[in-house]
Design an enzyme around this catalytic site. Structure first.
Site, short mmCIF file in Angstrom:
data_model
loop_
_atom_site.label_atom_id
_atom_site.label_comp_id
_atom_site.label_asym_id
_atom_site.label_seq_id
_atom_site.Cartn_x
_atom_site.Cartn_y
_atom_site.Cartn_z
N LYS A 20 -21.75 74.20 63.42
CA LYS A 20 -22.29 75.58 63.46
C LYS A 20 -23.71 75.58 62.93
O LYS A 20 -24.12 74.71 62.14
CB LYS A 20 -21.42 76.56 62.67
CG LYS A 20 -21.36 76.33 61.15
CD LYS A 20 -22.49 76.98 60.36
CE LYS A 20 -22.52 76.47 58.92
NZ LYS A 20 -23.72 76.58 58.17
N ASP A 151 -16.28 78.59 56.14
CA ASP A 151 -16.76 78.32 57.50
C ASP A 151 -15.66 77.86 58.44
O ASP A 151 -15.89 77.71 59.65
CB ASP A 151 -17.85 77.23 57.48
CG ASP A 151 -19.12 77.67 56.77
OD1 ASP A 151 -19.32 78.89 56.62
OD2 ASP A 151 -19.91 76.80 56.37
P1 ATP Z 1 -20.96 73.35 53.83
O1 ATP Z 1 -19.79 73.58 54.76
O2 ATP Z 1 -20.60 73.42 52.38
O3 ATP Z 1 -22.21 74.06 54.23
P2 ATP Z 1 -22.18 70.99 54.86
O4 ATP Z 1 -22.04 71.40 56.26
O5 ATP Z 1 -23.57 70.95 54.30
O6 ATP Z 1 -21.26 71.82 53.93
P3 ATP Z 1 -20.22 68.87 55.02
O7 ATP Z 1 -20.55 67.78 55.99
O8 ATP Z 1 -19.16 69.81 55.38
O9 ATP Z 1 -21.57 69.57 54.62
O10 ATP Z 1 -19.84 68.10 53.66
C1 ATP Z 1 -19.96 68.62 52.36
C2 ATP Z 1 -19.25 67.65 51.39
O11 ATP Z 1 -17.84 67.76 51.59
C3 ATP Z 1 -19.57 66.18 51.64
O12 ATP Z 1 -20.64 65.74 50.84
C4 ATP Z 1 -18.26 65.46 51.27
O13 ATP Z 1 -18.29 65.00 49.96
C5 ATP Z 1 -17.17 66.52 51.35
N1 ATP Z 1 -16.19 66.35 52.47
C6 ATP Z 1 -14.87 66.51 52.38
N2 ATP Z 1 -14.27 66.32 53.57
C7 ATP Z 1 -15.24 66.05 54.46
C8 ATP Z 1 -15.24 65.78 55.85
N3 ATP Z 1 -14.12 65.75 56.58
N4 ATP Z 1 -16.43 65.56 56.43
C9 ATP Z 1 -17.58 65.61 55.70
N5 ATP Z 1 -17.62 65.83 54.39
C10 ATP Z 1 -16.47 66.06 53.75
#
Ligand code: ATP
Length: 316
Positions: A20, A151
Site C-alpha cells: 500500500k 493496515d
Molecule cells: P508499518 O506497517 O508499520 O508501516 P512497514 O511497512 O514500514 O511497517 P514492514 O515491512 O511491515 O514495514 O515491517 C516492519 C517490521 O515488522 C520489520 O522491521 C520486522 O521486524 C517486522 N515484521 C514482522 N513480520 C514481518 C513480515 N512478515 N514481513 C516484514 N516484516 C515483518
C-alpha cells in the site's frame, strides 16, 4: 496421517497481497490510548508478496525473496506477523491443535512504509482459511485483520480507500484508476514507532500542536481521484510523517528532490523511507525510472494502481 513435517497434509494454497501507499496521511496529536488518530487515503499498488500455506503436523516458516531486500530483518519466529495471523485464525475456530507450513516470498520492501508485514498477515489469513478449509466469513476475517494491525484490513480489500481511527476504519473511495507510480526504495528501513516519536518530538521542540485540520479528508484529492486529474492528485499528495522521517534520515531530502524533478508529484510512502513519484502513464513512469537511475538511484520500480487486495493465485 504423515509423520514427516515437510509432507503436506492438504492442498497447497498461494495467496498474493499488494503493497500500500498513502496519497494523504494526516496525523493528529497523540491520544490517551497511546496512538495517533489519523486520516489517510490508501491505494494498493502492483508490488506483491506471496504467502504459500499447506497444513502440516508442525509449524514452520521460510522467508525468501528478492536478494536486494533486507530479508534478515524479517523474523522467522512467532513474532512474524503472518505466523501470528495464522495462529490467531485457528484460535478463532478453536483449532489450536492444527498447524501449517508457510513460505513468504517477499518483493515488498522491509520496513519501507509500504505495509509489507500487513500484506503478509492478510495473505496468511486467506491462505490458511483456504488451505485448511475453515470457511471464515469475510466479516470475521476483517475483524481478525484489524486486531493484528491497522493496515491489515486494507491489505485484504485493496483498491483505494479512506482509513480513519488508526487506519483500520475503512471506506471505499471512488477512483477513476489508471495511475502509475515510481517506487524508489532505500537500502535501509525506518522504524514506524521511531518516526511517530520524531513527529511528537519535533512538535514539542517547535512548541506547536499537530494541525487540527489534519483529520479532514482533502476534497481536492477526492475530486482528482474521481475525475482522473493526475496534476490535481499530484499537488495534493501529503504526508505528515515526511518531516519527522527526514529528521531521522536527512539523506532522503535529496531523494525527494530528485523525485520531484520528474512526474506529477512526489511524497514519502507512509513512515518511509520509500519515496513515490506519481506519473500520468506507463511511458511517463518508465522515463522517470530511467532518469532516477541516471541520478544514481539503484532500486527504482514502476507500478500500476489501484490493484485488487489479496487473491488466491494457486490452489494445488
Ligand atoms: P508499518 O506497517 O508499520 O508501516 P512497514 O511497512 O514500514 O511497517 P514492514 O515491512 O511491515 O514495514 O515491517 C516492519 C517490521 O515488522 C520489520 O522491521 C520486522 O521486524 C517486522 N515484521 C514482522 N513480520 C514481518 C513480515 N512478515 N514481513 C516484514 N516484516 C515483518
Amino acid at each position: 496421517m504423515s509423520l514427516l513435517t515437510d509432507e503436506p497434509l492438504g492442498p497447497r494454497v498461494t495467496v498474493r497481497a499488494p503493497a500500500k501507499i498513502n496519497l494523504y496521511l494526516g496525523v493528529a496529536a497523540l491520544a490517551a490510548d497511546g496512538f495517533h488518530p489519523l486520516t489517510t487515503v490508501f491505494q494498493a499498488v502492483g508490488l506483491y508478496d506471496d504467502v504459500t500455506v499447506s497444513e502440516a503436523t508442525e509449524w514452520s516458516l521460510r522467508v525468501v525473496g528478492d536478494p536486494r531486500l533486507d530479508l534478515e530483518a524479517v523474523p522467522t519466529d512467532d513474532s512474524n506477523i503472518a505466523l501470528r495471523a495464522a495462529r490467531r485464525l485457528l484460535a478463532h475456530h478453536g483449532m489450536e491443535h492444527r498447524a501449517a507450513a508457510m513460505t513468504i516470498h517477499k518483493s515488498i520492501p522491509v520496513a519501507g512504509g509500504m505495509a509489507g508485514g500487513s500484506a503478509d498477515a492478510a495473505a496468511a489469513l486467506v491462505a490458511v482459511d483456504r488451505a485448511l478449509d475453515l470457511q471464515t466469513s469475510d466479516d470475521d476475517l476483517l475483524a481478525i485483520a484489524a486486531e493484528l494491525g491497522s493496515d491489515v484490513p486494507f491489505s485484504l480489500l485493496g483498491g483505494t480507500a479512506v482509513g480513519r481511527g488508526r487506519g483500520e476504519q475503512l471506506e471505499d473511495l471512488e477512483d477513476a484508476g489508471g495511475w502509475w507510480w515510481v517506487v524508489i526504495e532505500s537500502d535501509e528501513g525506518l522504524s514506524t514507532p521511531a518516526v511517530y516519536r520524531a513527529f511528537d518530538e519535533l512538535h514539542a521542540q517547535q512548541g506547536t500542536e499537530p494541525d487540527p485540520h489534519a483529520l479532514e479528508l482533502p476534497t481536492t484529492l477526492v475530486e482528482g481521484l474521481v475525475n482522473a486529474q493526475v496534476d490535481l492528485v499530484g499537488v495534493t499528495l501529503w504526508n505528515d510523517l515526511q518531516e519527522p522521517a527526514l529528521h531521522l534520515r536527512p539523506d532522503l531530502r535529496r531523494t525527494l528532490e530528485d523525485a520531484g524533478s520528474c512526474g506529477r508529484g512526489a511524497v514519502l510512502s507512509g513512515s518511509g523511507p520509500t519515496v513515490l513519484v506519481l506519473c500520468a502513464s506507463r511511458e511517463e513512469a518508465d522515463a522517470a525510472r530511467e532518469k532516477l537511475a541516471g541520478l544514481g538511484h539503484e532500486r527504482v520500480t514502476a507500478v500500476p494502481a489501484p490493484v485488487a487486495g489479496v487473491h488466491v493465485v494457486e490452489h494445488a
